[in-house]
Every structure is written in structure tokens, then in C-alpha cells.
Write an enzyme that holds these catalytic residues in place. Structure first.
Site, PDB file in Angstrom:
ATOM      1  N   GLY A 248      -7.388  14.528   3.193  1.00 15.55           N
ATOM      2  CA  GLY A 248      -5.715  14.594   3.263  1.00 15.55           C
ATOM      3  C   GLY A 248      -5.089  14.522   4.624  1.00 15.55           C
ATOM      4  O   GLY A 248      -3.673  14.646   4.763  1.00 15.55           O
ATOM      5  N   ARG A 333       2.120  -0.050  -2.797  1.00 19.00           N
ATOM      6  CA  ARG A 333       2.460   1.332  -2.326  1.00 19.00           C
ATOM      7  C   ARG A 333       3.835   1.311  -2.141  1.00 19.00           C
ATOM      8  O   ARG A 333       4.634   2.499  -2.316  1.00 19.00           O
ATOM      9  CB  ARG A 333       1.717   1.665  -1.066  1.00 19.00           C
ATOM     10  CG  ARG A 333       0.197   1.629  -1.420  1.00 19.00           C
ATOM     11  CD  ARG A 333      -0.580   2.327  -0.400  1.00 19.00           C
ATOM     12  NE  ARG A 333      -0.354   3.921  -0.164  1.00 19.00           N
ATOM     13  CZ  ARG A 333       0.443   4.161   0.944  1.00 19.00           C
ATOM     14  NH1 ARG A 333       0.700   3.387   1.799  1.00 19.00           N
ATOM     15  NH2 ARG A 333       0.759   5.546   0.865  1.00 19.00           N
ATOM     16  N   TYR A 337       5.591   4.418  -4.002  1.00 16.96           N
ATOM     17  CA  TYR A 337       5.866   5.330  -3.366  1.00 16.96           C
ATOM     18  C   TYR A 337       6.970   5.324  -2.222  1.00 16.96           C
ATOM     19  O   TYR A 337       7.340   6.228  -1.385  1.00 16.96           O
ATOM     20  CB  TYR A 337       4.712   6.097  -2.444  1.00 16.96           C
ATOM     21  CG  TYR A 337       3.454   5.985  -3.440  1.00 16.96           C
ATOM     22  CD1 TYR A 337       3.253   7.095  -4.320  1.00 16.96           C
ATOM     23  CD2 TYR A 337       2.232   5.562  -2.825  1.00 16.96           C
ATOM     24  CE1 TYR A 337       2.213   7.152  -5.140  1.00 16.96           C
ATOM     25  CE2 TYR A 337       0.941   5.623  -3.490  1.00 16.96           C
ATOM     26  CZ  TYR A 337       1.192   6.593  -4.744  1.00 16.96           C
ATOM     27  OH  TYR A 337      -0.066   6.545  -5.533  1.00 16.96           O
ATOM     28  N   CYS A 364       7.429 -12.495  -9.368  1.00 16.42           N
ATOM     29  CA  CYS A 364       8.482 -12.517 -10.276  1.00 16.42           C
ATOM     30  C   CYS A 364       8.877 -11.129 -10.460  1.00 16.42           C
ATOM     31  O   CYS A 364       8.862 -10.647 -11.641  1.00 16.42           O
ATOM     32  CB  CYS A 364       8.306 -13.439 -11.004  1.00 16.42           C
ATOM     33  SG  CYS A 364       9.910 -13.901 -12.228  1.00 16.42           S
ATOM     34  N   TYR A 393      -5.898   2.235   0.492  1.00 21.37           N
ATOM     35  CA  TYR A 393      -5.151   2.297  -0.926  1.00 21.37           C
ATOM     36  C   TYR A 393      -4.594   0.726  -1.061  1.00 21.37           C
ATOM     37  O   TYR A 393      -3.621   0.739  -1.979  1.00 21.37           O
ATOM     38  CB  TYR A 393      -4.136   3.296  -1.004  1.00 21.37           C
ATOM     39  CG  TYR A 393      -5.005   4.662  -1.031  1.00 21.37           C
ATOM     40  CD1 TYR A 393      -5.845   4.994  -2.204  1.00 21.37           C
ATOM     41  CD2 TYR A 393      -4.913   5.220   0.102  1.00 21.37           C
ATOM     42  CE1 TYR A 393      -6.378   6.305  -2.210  1.00 21.37           C
ATOM     43  CE2 TYR A 393      -5.474   6.678   0.175  1.00 21.37           C
ATOM     44  CZ  TYR A 393      -6.288   7.239  -0.944  1.00 21.37           C
ATOM     45  OH  TYR A 393      -7.093   8.119  -1.028  1.00 21.37           O
TER      46      TYR A 393
END
Length: 441
Positions: A248, A333, A337, A364, A393
Site C-alpha cells: 500500500g 483507471r 477511480y 466508442c 494496474y
């Protein structure tokens, strides 16, 4: 831009990564293109490995391969003498095919499939992190059939809520991951695992979230997990020998984020290790093996994505769109997010930014954006756009949406670049399609 020796503007005014000119990379390999800086990601692996070795001694670094998984990354991790964690049969297969030692693999997942558990046992995976009662039952029975005892950890939620995006908080009581220490769920699961004849409970695992910059979050997690360890020793006469604190650690994406040099991550690990030593001594616990699982912080800043600018559309008094040949199929992403990135015109990297634009993809889909309000020099069709900090990611979450090929990945070092993931072709995308006979009539 968070520059370094291997990410800078060169004498030609071009962006350079790993000693390779990004304009030349785009010309050689075409775009869209993922690029990874081998020297940087090796350095990050060593920072974590050496800090634990020098400051604590008894511990392991696992590369969290969900951030980016391919055979080459496992080969590098093996050379750097660290472990890896995997979260699916596919990641495990890739690691094993790369020759990674199975005993240095940890397997995670809140819903491991029976076939994934069987595969992990047959491969000889070193540690499995248990996350459900049904999983414990199946794992125990599968081990009994094989006549083996499997080392396991149990995932617990220590109740630490790190400052991060709501979608990636994983340590609150309401989570699909783990068992809460606050409501007795973790304690009950430990009692259950201790009753399994074919499982050896080595200790506890936790993960408090992602993109965390506050050292105190990791310190608090360590304090809570060690207090819980002491409680389990008192209640069950069981003392955990392994504490896995997950990952993290935050990375730089934009000016809103702290810039941390590789050596700066030592401070996060030191703070965690000092807390473990101090609190274990205070509770009279033996010094456990400490495991950490950095993924994003190893590979994110090592990676960039190169695009070619195509259509440019300006809507007066609304916004300006700069479209590229990639999009949500290679970087979902922003859609997921609203993740923020820093763009650079790789062929004009020395020029000052002068306008805010939205960088749009080619899918599209109205929401197909790499980002909004991105600061750039005045872009032109044919420019090479680099988006920084895309090593984590992006490839992992890429798709064939609109049947677009997933871009290839090249590894760069000392100016040399080689594929580590080859380009997809249209034939690759359609390879598994089947037309039933009755549709051919």
C-alpha cells in the site's frame, strides 16, 4: 515530472527512460506501448529487501504481482532474491512457468477456486493466505488427500482505515477481505484453523489499503496486529511466528502527490519494523518474521505509456479534446477511480505547458478518457504523448474492449529495449471465437 537518472529530458528535448529516447521507442515498437524501466524496478526491490535485512534480519519482501504480472517480472524478482504473492491461478501459472521457486510464493484471494487451490498445492506453493471457512475446509481436505501439511496465514482486518480512495480501502470491518479483530470474527477463525490437522497456522496477514503516504497508518496497523497477537497467545497459547503487513505504499502520479525517492521508502519500512520490535518486547512476544508486499511502489513509477496524438477537437468555452490511439482498453483507471496522471509530450518534453486539455481514448464510449484538465504544450496530430507512472494496474487491468489489441510491453535498460510482452494481433483477439455449424448454413 518526477525525474531521475533513468527518466529525464535528454539533449534533444525528448523524454528518455532507461537511457532510451521515447520518440525512438515509439518509432521502433509503434504505439500504444507500455515501457518499463528495469533499473528502477530492481532498485525498488532492493530498497525493501535490504532495509528488512539490515534493520530487522528476519523477514521477507514479496512482490505483489497483481500490480503487473508477466514472466519477465518474476524472472527479475527471482534474481533479486525476493518472494512474490499471487492472487489467481493465472498469476501462479505465469510465475511457475517463469521458473520462480514455488516455496517463495504466497497465494491470496477471498474466493480461491477449488482448482486454484489444487494447483497451488500441486505446485508446492509455500504459503496460502486463508480468507474463508469454506476455503479452510477444502484446503484441509485437499492436503489430507495428498498427505501434506500446508503452511497458512489468516487474513485479519485490524480496523485501521488508511487515507486512500474509498474503492481500495480494505481494512474496515465491512470488507470482502479478511476477518475483523473488532467483532471477534478473526479470533473465531483462528480457533477454527488451529483445529485443522493438515494446516499449519504460521501467523496473520493484513492489508490496510493502497496509495498510502502516512507512515503512522502502518505503525498503527502494526500496533493493533501485535496487540491481537498477544491476545491470541493468552487465549489459545498460540503465538504467531509470521506477521504479514501487506503493501500500500504510495507513489507519485501528479503534483498532488509526495515525491519519494527510492531510498525514502526505507523510512516507511523502518517505522514499521521499529514498532514491531518495540511492541513485541513490551508484550513479551518472540520477534516474528515480518513480511511486506509492495507492488505498486516497485513497478508504478518504473512504467510509462506512449501514445500517438490523433484527432484534436476544441469545443469553444467548453473543453479541448486531444485524442490518442489508446484509451480505456489499456488504462481503465480513470474510468474506475478517476485516477490522475501526468502527461508529457515526449517529442517536445522541454516545452512549457500552456493549456488544459482532456486526453481522450479511441473507444466508442463517452467516458473513455485518460484524464481531464491535463496540462500540456499545444498538442499536434502526430505528437508522441507519454503518460507517466503507468507501470502498475494498467497492463494488469487492460482489456480488448471494442476488440482493440492490448499494447505490448518493452523493458528498457542502458538504452536497449526488448519485448517482455509481445504485441497482440487481431488474430490473437479472435483466436478462441467459434462459429457453431448451424450458423454456417
Amino acid at each position: 515530472m518526477h525525474t531521475r537518472d533513468t527518466l529525464k529530458v535528454n539533449a534533444q528535448g525528448h523524454l528518455e527512460i532507461g537511457g532510451a529516447d521515447c520518440v525512438e521507442l515509439a518509432d521502433q515498437f509503434s504505439t500504444p506501448l507500455y515501457v518499463l524501466d528495469e533499473q528502477y524496478l530492481r532498485k525498488m526491490m532492493r530498497v525493501y529487501r535490504d532495509t528488512i535485512a539490515n534493520e530487522y534480519g528476519n523477514g521477507t519482501v514479496l512482490y505483489a504481482s497483481k500490480a503487473f504480472s508477466c514472466k519477465a517480472i518474476y524472472a527479475i524478482a527471482a534474481q533479486e532474491k525476493i518472494g512474490v504473492d499471487v492472487v489467481s491461478g493465472g498469476e501462479l501459472y505465469t510465475a511457475v512457468e517463469a521458473g520462480f521457486p514455488a516455496e517463495r510464493i504466497y497465494m491470496h484471494g477471498n474466493n480461491k477456486l477449488p482448482e486454484e487451490i489444487d494447483y497451488a498445492l500441486d505446485c508446492g506453493v509455500g504459503t496460502i493466505v486463508v480468507d474463508a471457512y469454506s476455503e479452510a475446509d477444502y484446503l484441509d481436505e485437499a492436503c489430507a488427500r495428498r498427505g501434506i501439511v500446508q503452511t497458512v496465514l489468516v487474513r485479519v482486518n485490524p480496523g485501521v482505515e488508511a487515507h486512500t480512495h474509498a474503492y481500495v480501502q480494505t481494512a474496515t470491518p465491512d470488507s470482502k477481505f479478511g476477518f475483523s479483530v473488532q467483532d471477534g470474527a478473526a479470533e473465531n477463525m483462528i480457533a477454527y484453523l488451529l483445529g485443522k490437522k493438515n494446516l499449519r497456522l504460521a501467523g496473520f496477514h493484513c492489508h490496510i489499503g493502497s496509495q498510502i503516504f502516512e507512515k503512522q497508518s502502518f505503525v498503527l496497523a502494526a500496533q493493533k496486529l501485535i496487540a491481537f497477537t498477544a491476545k491470541m497467545k493468552e487465549k489459545f497459547a498460540y503465538e504467531a511466528s509470521v506477521l504479514n503487513f501487506g503493501g500500500g505504499f504510495g507513489v507519485w502520479y501528479t503534483v498532488e502527490d509526495e515525491k519519494i525517492e527510492p531510498e525514502g521508502y526505507c523510512d516507511y519500512v523502518r517505522a514499521l519494523l521499529e514498532t514491531v520490535k518495540k511492541d513485541c518486547a513490551a508484550y513479551g512476544l518472540k520477534k516474528p518474521a515480518v513480511v511486506i508486499e509492495p507492488g505498486r511502489s516497485i513497478v508504478a513509477e518504473a512504467g510509462i505509456t506512449l501514445y500517438t496524438v490523433g484527432a484534436i477537437k476544441e469545443i469553444p468555452n467548453v473543453r479541448k479534446y486531444v485524442a490518442v490511439d489508446g484509451g480505456m482498453f489499456d488504462n481503465p483507471r480513470y474510468c474506475l477511480y478517476q485516477s490522475k496522471y501526468t502527461p508529457v509530450l515526449a517529442n517536445r518534453a522541454a516545452e512549457k505547458a500552456c493549456e488544459l486539455v482532456s486526453v481522450a481514448g479511441k473507444c466508442c464510449e463517452s467516458g473513455d478518457l485518460i484524464g481531464v484538465n491535463m496540462n500540456l504544450p499545444k498538442a499536434k496530430t502526430g505528437d508522441i504523448l507519454a503518460v507517466l507512472t503507468t507501470g502498475a494496474y494498467n497492463y494488469s487491468m487492460a482489456s480488448n474492449y471494442n476488440r482493440n489489441p492490448i499494447p505490448p510491453v518493452v523493458l528498457v535498460k542502458d538504452g536497449k529495449a526488448e519485448y517482455i510482452v509481445k504485441p497482440q494481433t487481431y488474430a490473437d483477439i479472435a483466436r478462441n471465437d467459434v462459429v457453431p455449424d448451424y450458423l454456417k448454413r
